[in-house]
Motif scaffolding. Structure first.
Motif, PDB file in Angstrom:
ATOM      1  N   ASN A  18      -9.327   1.408  11.038  1.00 43.18           N
ATOM      2  CA  ASN A  18     -10.156   2.227  11.932  1.00 43.18           C
ATOM      3  C   ASN A  18     -11.095   1.381  12.789  1.00 43.18           C
ATOM      4  N   LEU A  19     -11.450   0.206  12.292  1.00 45.83           N
ATOM      5  CA  LEU A  19     -12.319  -0.701  13.054  1.00 45.83           C
ATOM      6  C   LEU A  19     -11.538  -1.499  14.096  1.00 45.83           C
ATOM      7  N   GLY A  20     -10.228  -1.300  14.138  1.00 45.57           N
ATOM      8  CA  GLY A  20      -9.420  -1.932  15.168  1.00 45.57           C
ATOM      9  C   GLY A  20      -8.698  -3.192  14.749  1.00 45.57           C
ATOM     10  N   TYR A  21      -8.768  -3.547  13.472  1.00 50.63           N
ATOM     11  CA  TYR A  21      -8.105  -4.760  13.011  1.00 50.63           C
ATOM     12  C   TYR A  21      -6.644  -4.490  12.649  1.00 50.63           C
ATOM     13  N   ASP A  22      -5.809  -5.506  12.845  1.00 53.96           N
ATOM     14  CA  ASP A  22      -4.406  -5.456  12.445  1.00 53.96           C
ATOM     15  C   ASP A  22      -4.346  -5.840  10.962  1.00 53.96           C
ATOM     16  N   VAL A  23      -4.203  -4.837  10.116  1.00 52.95           N
ATOM     17  CA  VAL A  23      -4.327  -5.020   8.666  1.00 52.95           C
ATOM     18  C   VAL A  23      -2.998  -4.721   7.977  1.00 52.95           C
ATOM     19  N   VAL A  24      -2.709  -5.483   6.920  1.00 47.00           N
ATOM     20  CA  VAL A  24      -1.552  -5.175   6.066  1.00 47.00           C
ATOM     21  C   VAL A  24      -1.972  -5.346   4.606  1.00 47.00           C
ATOM     22  N   PRO A  25      -1.321  -4.615   3.685  1.00 47.19           N
ATOM     23  CA  PRO A  25      -1.607  -4.781   2.258  1.00 47.19           C
ATOM     24  C   PRO A  25      -0.666  -5.817   1.640  1.00 47.19           C
ATOM     25  N   PHE A  26      -1.011  -6.267   0.431  1.00 43.34           N
ATOM     26  CA  PHE A  26      -0.140  -7.203  -0.280  1.00 43.34           C
ATOM     27  C   PHE A  26      -0.452  -7.142  -1.767  1.00 43.34           C
ATOM     28  N   LYS A  27       0.592  -7.158  -2.579  1.00 47.63           N
ATOM     29  CA  LYS A  27       0.458  -7.368  -4.010  1.00 47.63           C
ATOM     30  C   LYS A  27       1.648  -8.199  -4.435  1.00 47.63           C
ATOM     31  N   SER A  28       1.387  -9.391  -4.940  1.00 42.26           N
ATOM     32  CA  SER A  28       2.475 -10.327  -5.231  1.00 42.26           C
ATOM     33  C   SER A  28       3.431  -9.758  -6.251  1.00 42.26           C
ATOM     34  N   GLN A  29       2.888  -9.164  -7.312  1.00 44.25           N
ATOM     35  CA  GLN A  29       3.718  -8.607  -8.380  1.00 44.25           C
ATOM     36  C   GLN A  29       3.125  -7.302  -8.873  1.00 44.25           C
ATOM     37  N   ASN A  30       3.954  -6.283  -8.938  1.00 43.13           N
ATOM     38  CA  ASN A  30       3.508  -4.987  -9.439  1.00 43.13           C
ATOM     39  C   ASN A  30       4.482  -4.522 -10.504  1.00 43.13           C
ATOM     40  N   MET A  31       3.961  -3.975 -11.586  1.00 41.44           N
ATOM     41  CA  MET A  31       4.811  -3.350 -12.599  1.00 41.44           C
ATOM     42  C   MET A  31       4.611  -1.855 -12.496  1.00 41.44           C
ATOM     43  N   SER A  32       5.661  -1.147 -12.109  1.00 46.66           N
ATOM     44  CA  SER A  32       5.515   0.281 -11.884  1.00 46.66           C
ATOM     45  C   SER A  32       6.876   0.954 -11.869  1.00 46.66           C
ATOM     46  N   LEU A  33       6.922   2.193 -12.346  1.00 42.98           N
ATOM     47  CA  LEU A  33       8.119   3.022 -12.229  1.00 42.98           C
ATOM     48  C   LEU A  33       8.009   3.986 -11.055  1.00 42.98           C
ATOM     49  N   ASN A  34       6.858   3.961 -10.364  1.00 38.54           N
ATOM     50  CA  ASN A  34       6.679   4.801  -9.180  1.00 38.54           C
ATOM     51  C   ASN A  34       6.955   3.952  -7.953  1.00 38.54           C
ATOM     52  N   SER A  35       8.182   3.995  -7.470  1.00 39.01           N
ATOM     53  CA  SER A  35       8.544   3.183  -6.318  1.00 39.01           C
ATOM     54  C   SER A  35       8.911   4.070  -5.135  1.00 39.01           C
ATOM     55  N   ALA A  36       9.033   3.427  -3.980  1.00 41.17           N
ATOM     56  CA  ALA A  36       9.340   4.145  -2.739  1.00 41.17           C
ATOM     57  C   ALA A  36      10.122   3.205  -1.837  1.00 41.17           C
ATOM     58  N   PRO A  37      10.841   3.746  -0.840  1.00 40.69           N
ATOM     59  CA  PRO A  37      11.663   2.890   0.022  1.00 40.69           C
ATOM     60  C   PRO A  37      10.852   2.180   1.093  1.00 40.69           C
ATOM     61  N   SER A  38      11.365   1.035   1.523  1.00 37.29           N
ATOM     62  CA  SER A  38      10.744   0.258   2.600  1.00 37.29           C
ATOM     63  C   SER A  38      11.579   0.394   3.869  1.00 37.29           C
ATOM     64  N   ILE A  39      11.064  -0.134   4.965  1.00 38.78           N
ATOM     65  CA  ILE A  39      11.807  -0.066   6.229  1.00 38.78           C
ATOM     66  C   ILE A  39      13.080  -0.907   6.169  1.00 38.78           C
ATOM     67  N   GLU A  40      13.100  -1.913   5.275  1.00 44.46           N
ATOM     68  CA  GLU A  40      14.280  -2.765   5.157  1.00 44.46           C
ATOM     69  C   GLU A  40      15.367  -2.141   4.284  1.00 44.46           C
ATOM     70  N   GLY A  41      15.032  -1.017   3.620  1.00 45.29           N
ATOM     71  CA  GLY A  41      15.997  -0.369   2.748  1.00 45.29           C
ATOM     72  C   GLY A  41      15.812  -0.694   1.287  1.00 45.29           C
TER      73      GLY A  41
END
Length: 483
Positions: A29-52
């Motif tokens: 919202n402040l106008g910055y180009d932001v992205v998230p990152f987590k090197s390693q996640n353990m989870s059964l709740n996953s979702a698709p990415s733009i790469e498939g």
């Protein structure tokens, strides 16, 4: 080269994921180009990415908060627990094997960490700010030498670290002090300050504690975030959902390998649900079999524990039965699995006219579909699929009209007598569909129809980010990051 801000916690469940989500939206919202990152996640709740490929649901949500399309770069390593101390390892969205915890720590972790850090370097190079989420606690003595999700990442990225604690649990000052004392001097220098999360009450009463921390470590308290009732998915939310018997008694089978249980959050909000693990508990108006990381093994678990028979008996007595993804496969007539469980031909529960064959190629896609099930017939819905099975049905539940934006015409799911199954994760996040589904069942019980208030993930992210921003020293963070 962009900057890096990292959120670490004094424990699991401190609120790291949602705090990162809020910060992603605040800086976007402040106008910055932001992205998230987590090197390693353990989870059964996953979702698709733009790469498939697939990523954790947490980084998927954080990408939305950044106004970015979810990418495998935001969560290079995803571990999906399979039971018996083993996990499927997903790297850059693709499964690369199944390993024990010990073998992973000793043989695969370092190699994947180095590759993940190259991805992080690329993100820093291409964006103003990378907001990194840590994992668990950064100072677990038995794990610290193998930790590739906390301080090693912060050092590599030269990140400023915010240490967050859940004050609602109690012992938050002690947990901050304990964490700081177990960090090395070099690691303590990376810590910018502290955040107290999920606070109920008058924050001024905490001032002596803040003064103590600043005097001892020279670090300020950057925020006291109040306890917020929200509708954003949390990775560990299954453990937090109470058993609620609403006007409609909705029961969800808590499978040993349950996955993507965030699918059912709208049912919690609209009615309340009751997770069950025993045959004698099954008495609901609606019985839902959720997704599973190991479909056949969970089907056999239900069979051995009498749950399958209890579902069939409840169905004969009028219960409506629903299966999502793995649950849909279980409700069919037959599963042929030479891939996941390698059990070969396995008889299904038989409430749906469908047959499933497992293949080695996993489908991970965003979907749009038109529902064919009577009470919601013709309704357009959205969701996503993460599956290795291919199913054929005599009576499909819906027709997929779009896969990742490309037009298609593909039947999916199945309709049975007082039952349906679908591969559409997120089907209940289509509120018009959920309202139609619940009101169909409420009418059968003579209950008044309900109206599910319009809601969107965007609105909820904005609302949550606004609360965090009002209780956070954002200006100080901007100064520390030289933004």
């Amino acid at each position: 080269m962009g900057k890096a801000l990292m959120v670490q916690g004094t424990s699991s469940g401190a609120g790291k994921s949602l705090l990162v989500t809020a910060l992603c939206r605040i800086f976007s919202n402040l106008g910055y180009d932001v992205v998230p990152f987590k090197s390693q996640n353990m989870s059964l709740n996953s979702a698709p990415s733009i790469e498939g490929g697939e990523i954790s649901r947490a980084q998927y949500l954080q990408a939305i908060a950044c106004r970015k399309r979810p990418s495998v770069k935001f969560n290079p390593i995803l571990l999906k627990p399979e039971g018996k101390m083993r996990s499927q390892v997903v790297f850059m969205g693709k499964p690369i094997g199944s390993v024990s915890a010990k073998d992973y720590m000793l043989s695969r972790k370092e190699e994947l960490f180095k590759k993940a850090m190259k991805v992080l370097d690329e993100l820093k190079e291409g964006h103003d700010l990378v907001i990194i989420e840590g994992a668990g606690s950064p100072v677990e003595i038995n794990l610290k030498d193998y930790d590739i999700a906390n301080m090693r990442v912060a050092k590599h990225a030269d990140a400023k670290v915010i240490l967050v604690t859940d004050i609602d649990r109690g012992g938050s000052f002690a947990s901050i002090v304990g964490t700081m004392e177990l960090l090395s001097e070099e690691e303590r220098e990376l810590v910018m300050g502290f955040v107290f999360n999920k606070f109920r009450g008058d924050a001024s009463l905490l001032r002596p504690g803040f003064d103590y921390l600043e005097k001892r470590y020279g670090k300020p308290t950057l925020g006291v975030v109040p306890y917020v009732e929200h509708r954003l998915p949390e990775e560990d939310s299954l453990a937090e959902f109470p058993k609620v018997k609403g006007e409609l008694h909705i029961q969800i089978i808590k499978l040993p390998h349950i996955s993507n249980f965030t699918d059912f959050e709208p049912l919690h909000w609209a009615n309340g649900v009751d997770y069950v693990t025993k045959a004698e508990e099954i008495t609901g108006d609606v019985i839902i079999i959720p997704g599973s990381k190991n479909t056949v093994e969970d089907l056999l678990w239900m069979r051995e524990n009498g749950i399958e028979d209890a579902i069939l008996q409840a169905h004969r007595e009028g219960a409506f039965v629903v299966g999502i993804c793995g649950g849909f496969q279980m409700l069919g007539r037959e599963i042929i699995d030479e891939v996941e469980s390698k059990r070969g031909n396995v008889k299904g529960i038989g409430l749906l006219p469908a047959k499933t064959v497992f293949t080695r190629k996993k489908r991970t896609n965003h979907l749009k579909a038109n529902v064919l099930w009577g009470p919601a017939g013709g309704m357009g819905v959205e969701g996503y699929e993460i599956r290795m099975g291919r199913s054929l049905s005599e009576r499909p539940f819906s027709v997929i009209t779009s896969v990742n934006g490309a037009k298609t015409f593909e039947p999916e799911g199945a309709i049975g007598e007082r039952a349906f199954g679908t591969y559409l994760h997120g089907i209940f996040h289509n509120f018009a569909f959920t309202e139609r589904f619940l009101n169909f069942l409420r009418a059968e019980k003579g209950l008044e129809p309900l109206s599910i208030e319009g809601w969107s993930i965007e609105e909820e992210i904005e609302r949550f980010a606004r609360v965090v921003g009002e209780n956070f020293d954002v200006e100080r963070i901007l100064g520390e990051l030289s933004l």
